[in-house]
Write an enzyme that holds these catalytic residues in place. Structure first.
Site, short mmCIF file in Angstrom:
data_model
loop_
_atom_site.label_atom_id
_atom_site.label_comp_id
_atom_site.label_asym_id
_atom_site.label_seq_id
_atom_site.Cartn_x
_atom_site.Cartn_y
_atom_site.Cartn_z
N LYS A 5 0.83 -1.22 0.00
CA LYS A 5 0.00 0.00 0.00
C LYS A 5 0.86 1.26 0.00
O LYS A 5 0.61 2.20 -0.74
CB LYS A 5 -0.95 0.02 1.21
CG LYS A 5 -1.92 -1.15 1.26
CD LYS A 5 -2.91 -1.00 2.40
CE LYS A 5 -2.30 -1.00 3.79
NZ LYS A 5 -1.64 -2.27 4.16
N ARG A 38 -9.58 0.78 8.76
CA ARG A 38 -9.14 -0.58 9.09
C ARG A 38 -10.19 -1.33 9.88
O ARG A 38 -9.98 -2.51 10.18
CB ARG A 38 -7.86 -0.52 9.93
CG ARG A 38 -6.57 -0.78 9.15
CD ARG A 38 -5.45 -0.52 10.11
NE ARG A 38 -4.23 -1.22 9.87
CZ ARG A 38 -3.16 -0.68 9.29
NH1 ARG A 38 -3.21 0.53 8.80
NH2 ARG A 38 -2.04 -1.35 9.21
N ARG A 70 12.07 -5.92 5.07
CA ARG A 70 11.92 -4.48 4.81
C ARG A 70 12.88 -3.66 5.68
O ARG A 70 13.00 -3.90 6.88
CB ARG A 70 10.47 -4.13 5.16
CG ARG A 70 10.03 -2.78 4.82
CD ARG A 70 8.54 -2.72 4.68
NE ARG A 70 7.81 -2.71 5.94
CZ ARG A 70 6.51 -2.45 6.02
NH1 ARG A 70 5.80 -2.22 4.94
NH2 ARG A 70 5.91 -2.46 7.18
N ARG A 82 11.47 -1.56 11.04
CA ARG A 82 10.34 -1.12 11.85
C ARG A 82 10.15 -2.06 13.02
O ARG A 82 10.26 -3.27 12.88
CB ARG A 82 9.07 -1.14 10.99
CG ARG A 82 8.68 0.24 10.50
CD ARG A 82 7.54 0.19 9.54
NE ARG A 82 6.31 -0.37 10.08
CZ ARG A 82 5.15 -0.33 9.44
NH1 ARG A 82 5.07 0.24 8.25
NH2 ARG A 82 4.07 -0.85 9.98
N ARG A 107 -0.40 -8.91 13.43
CA ARG A 107 -0.97 -7.91 12.52
C ARG A 107 -1.83 -8.60 11.44
O ARG A 107 -2.88 -8.09 11.05
CB ARG A 107 0.15 -7.09 11.86
CG ARG A 107 0.82 -6.13 12.85
CD ARG A 107 2.17 -5.65 12.37
NE ARG A 107 2.12 -4.82 11.20
CZ ARG A 107 3.19 -4.59 10.40
NH1 ARG A 107 4.36 -5.15 10.67
NH2 ARG A 107 3.08 -3.80 9.38
#
Ligand code: AMP
Length: 214
Positions: free
Chosen positions: A13, A88, A127, A160, A171
């Site tokens: 996203k 969300r 990431r 992160r 998540r």
């Protein structure tokens, strides 16, 4: 163009939003980015949000709805916007509907990026982001020239806090429980567009743009 980008964590996203920003010259409204900025600034909202974010849970609806409501009233949103990571939950979607009615605006499309779960975990664990310039890397798909430092500015690469495997699993669970039902929510409103998010970044962008223009 007023767009909602839906999809699980790691679906792309943020990456796709950044490209849409360039293409349509409209702002990206990322609740995740705004919350991380609040955490970094140690604002009262950031201090409250940090615990939820670190464990991979959602921040309370009223907090995120408040920041989005304010942001949507800024002038740069007049020509359109991309909502990335919001709504969300169904209550967030209901609140957004009311905020948009108040502002006389309407969403054109809710684009849902489809990516399988194992790929998501791999994307998220690899990431990395430059602490100085914010450039994103992926250890496997877009590796920095020198592991640990940013190829653009030489800054330190960071991961992160919520991109560790245990938090990622939570998540995903949260996504399936409370966010995935938004596909039906927007499909019932006739604005849902599902796009295959498994391809290469440029191909996914083209598919999104084709959907928006179709
Ligand atoms: P993201 O960068 O979109 O993956 O968001 C990172 C974290 O910020 C999420 O795991 C949540 O803890 C929080 N967050 C971001 N957007 C929302 C939202 N719309 N509602 C509740 N929590 C959110």
């Amino acid at each position: 163009m007023k767009i909602i980008l839906l999809g699980p964590p790691g679906a792309g996203k943020g990456t796709q939003s950044a490209m849409l920003v360039e293409r349509y010259k409209i702002p990206q409204i990322s609740t995740g980015d705004m919350l991380r900025a609040a955490v970094a600034a140690k604002s009262p909202m950031g201090i409250k949000a940090k615990e939820c974010m670190d464990s991979g849970d959602l921040v309370p609806d009223e907090v995120v709805v408040g920041i989005v409501r304010e942001r949507l009233q800024e002038e740069d949103c007049n020509g359109g916007f991309i909502l990335d990571g919001f709504p969300r939950t169904t209550p967030q979607a209901d609140s957004l509907k009311q905020v948009l009615i108040d502002l006389g605006k309407q969403i054109d499309a809710a684009v849902s990026l489809q990516v399988d779960t194992e790929s998501l975990v791999e994307r998220l664990t690899g990431r990395r982001t430059c602490a100085d310039c914010g450039k994103g890397f992926h250890l496997r798909y877009d590796p920095p020239a020198d592991n640990g430092t940013c190829s653009a500015c030489g800054g330190e690469l960071t991961q992160r806090a919520d991109d560790c495997e245990e938090t990622i699993r939570n998540r995903m669970e949260v996504y399936h429980q409370v966010t995935a039902p938004l596909e039906t929510y927007y499909s019932d409103q006739g604005i849902l567009q599902c796009v295959d998010g498994m391809g290469e970044i440029g191909a996914v962008q083209q598919a999104i743009v084709a959907t928006l223009q179709g």
